[in-house]
Design an enzyme around this catalytic site. Structure first.
Site, PDB file in Angstrom:
ATOM      1  CB  SER A 338      -0.916   0.192   1.123  1.00 44.74           C
ATOM      2  OG  SER A 338      -1.884   0.948   1.056  1.00 44.74           O
ATOM      3  CG  ASP A 452      -4.332  -1.826   0.319  1.00 51.38           C
ATOM      4  OD1 ASP A 452      -3.352  -2.284   0.503  1.00 51.38           O
ATOM      5  OD2 ASP A 452      -4.870  -0.618   0.620  1.00 51.38           O
TER       6      ASP A 452
END
Length: 582
Positions: A338, A452
């Site tokens: 991320s 993600d």
């Protein structure tokens, strides 16, 4: 068999170091010396455990079946280490097949002789039991010291400056032990005993393949690790040695592609050359600093950096990197998830502290990356602005062209597995790694749906640990206690009530809920991953909201000052694990 050399090898082993000279002399008489050519089998999985072996020279590999039934290298044992003691202590058949990775010499101690030794010296059993437990705990993977000691430098063609690299590499290795370079002039015509004596006397040997096929073949036979040297600017063509492109011919020994650059990195070089040698590690060399990095990576003296997700709190990682550099800690490899993947990409690009600060300020603070809201059929935002910003900052770079070894993670919703990206367009996989479910649309690529990486693994120290031996510095931002509410309710009130109560009640917003939901499951598993870190940094940034991009400077500074304090307090222990630049 040189009795003095044998005794020194035995004395260095935990199993025998407590024995006096007289006992060691008797033990030498019970050892059976033999040679094992590269590719030959020492024992097969399921064979009876009838002996333990001491590796005098060379290296052997332990092979296991993976989940799909394919045999793969599970660990390596190098000169001066033992193999097979687990089977003796637990009295079970061999749990792995062991084969010579290169021409090797071993000593065999039979079960009967071992039991006789234990009867007279019970300490030997205690030490063997400790070794057995360590090996069982790690499924026979090698101890941390099991790193290559001999290297073959194999130039792609005569135009490659193999000698210059070999000498610089030897100089870098010299920081960890005596190192010599052996070329054709110094090694041609020597017998195997000469090479074995040399390898037992010095810590590292670099064999330079600077002559014909016979000398090159000898260099390969003597090497624990093969370094494939190529000019990054040159046309990528097939290697003359089959072992360069065929792992089976290389007997599963580690192979590393080393691309030499004259100044700046040559765009696309990594992708072009790796197409000829897929799946192997690669390194870019521009300056002696890069050569020193390779030496650390290949000998287990490296310091890898792992960065977690955590929204705007991840800006603290910019300050942490600055503090690490000021403390003289050289970062040798990077991985992240991320926002950690995005910050880590800047480190892998070899950006300076000033460049990192400016690039990320421009991307996050001045552009409001999540402001392109849309009808929420897939997500609240279109994701176009984030993609554009990533393309602007990182351009057309392929991951394989980054200055440092790098990976980022995404969660593959199609197969339910964590995806580790080590090649392909950098901007694309950064976009996937930060695709917060419900906030940013997923990245759909070749039939797979990626979101993600923090959904499955918010601190991928386990990925780094499996990829790179050495110390790991991990920055764990996480979401912490990100959500709080003062309103007591089980349903959203009507709009007019929300308007009347504005400013009097605290309710989490939809974006905050989605961000937190996408991370909370992965954080439950982060406890074990934190334990893999030699240096764990957790900057105190809970005051920064997950999407508060305007807290940029304050958060960067918080990470910087926190890291300075922690690194300063742990400097002595860090010095024991990794070299510090001066």
């Amino acid at each position: 068999m040189d009795a003095i050399a044998t005794r020194e090898i035995l004395r260095a082993l935990p199993l025998f170091r407590h024995l006096d000279d007289a006992v060691l002399a008797r033990l030498e008489g019970e050892l059976q010396w033999f040679a094992l050519p590269g590719g030959a089998t020492l024992f097969e999985r399921g064979d009876p455990s009838d002996a333990l072996y001491v590796l005098r020279s060379g290296s052997v590999g332990a092979f296991r079946l993976d989940a799909s039934g394919v045999e793969r290298l599970a660990g390596t044992v190098v000169a001066g280490e033992t193999v097979g003691e687990v089977g003796l202590i637990v009295d079970l058949p061999r749990s792995a097949s062991v084969r010579a990775l290169r021409d090797s010499e071993l000593y065999r101690l039979s079960r009967a002789d071992f039991e006789k030794l234990v009867a007279l010296h019970p300490q030997a059993m205690l030490e063997t039991a400790r070794c057995a437990l360590r090996r069982m705990a790690t499924r026979d993977t090698p101890p941390e010291g099991s790193t290559p000691r001999t290297f073959a430098v194999l130039p792609h063609d005569p135009g490659v400056d193999a000698r210059g690299f070999a000498e610089a590499f030897a100089t870098a290795l010299g920081a960890f032990g005596e190192t010599v370079v052996i070329d054709a002039a110094g090694g041609t015509g020597q017998l195997s005993g000469w090479f074995n004596e040399l390898e037992s006397r010095v810590r590292f040997v670099v064999y330079l393949a600077d002559a014909g096929e016979d000398w090159t073949a000898l260099c390969v036979r003597q090497a624990d690790c093969l370094l494939l040297l190529a000019d990054a600017r040159g046309e990528a063509r097939a290697w003359s040695q089959n072992l360069c492109t065929d792992a089976a011919r290389a007997l599963s020994r580690p192979r590393h592609l080393v691309l030499l650059h004259d100044g700046d990195l040559v765009a696309g070089a990594g992708r072009r050359w790796l197409a000829l040698t897929p799946g192997i590690a690669h390194h870019h060399v521009r300056t002696p600093r890069d050569v020193r990095r390779i030496a650390r990576l290949l000998t287990g003296r490296s310091l890898s950096l792992v960065l977690s997700g955590g929204g705007a709190r991840g800006f603290a990682q910019i300050g942490v990197v600055r503090a690490m550099r000021e403390a003289g800690l050289e970062i040798d490899a990077v991985g992240g998830t991320s926002i950690g993947a995005i910050i880590g990409a800047g480190v892998a690009c070899d950006w300076s502290d000033e460049e990192m600060l400016e690039h990320y300020r421009r991307s996050f603070v001045g552009t409001r990356p999540l402001s392109d809201y849309t009808l929420p059929l897939v997500a609240l935002t279109r994701g176009r602005r984030v993609a554009r910003l990533l393309r602007e900052q990182f351009g057309a770079r392929d991951i394989t062209d980054l200055a440092l070894p790098y990976f980022c993670c995404s969660s593959n919703l199609s197969d339910g597995q964590l995806a580790t990206h080590v090649d392909g367009p950098l901007w694309l996989w950064l976009r996937a790694s930060c695709a917060i479910p419900g906030v940013l649309p997923p990245v759909c690529h070749r039939g797979q749906v990626h979101v993600d990486g923090a959904v499955m693994n918010n601190l991928p120290t386990d990925i780094m640990h499996a990829r790179q031996p050495g110390a790991i510095a991990a920055v764990d931002i996480g979401a912490g206690d990100a959500l709080h509410a003062t309103a007591e309710e089980h349903a959203t009130p009507s709009w007019w009530r929300l308007w009347l109560e504005r400013g009097t009640g605290r309710r989490p917003g939809i974006v905050d809920i989605l961000v937190r939901s996408g991370m909370v499951n992965a954080e439950l598993a982060s406890v074990q991953r934190r334990q893999l870190a030699s240096l764990l940094l957790a900057p105190p940034v809970r005051e920064t909201a997950l999407l508060d991009w305007h807290a940029y400077e304050r958060t960067v500074e918080a990470g910087y000052h926190y890291a300075l304090r922690v690194i300063g307090g742990q400097r002595d222990s860090l010095l024991e694990q990794v070299p510090v630049a001066v």
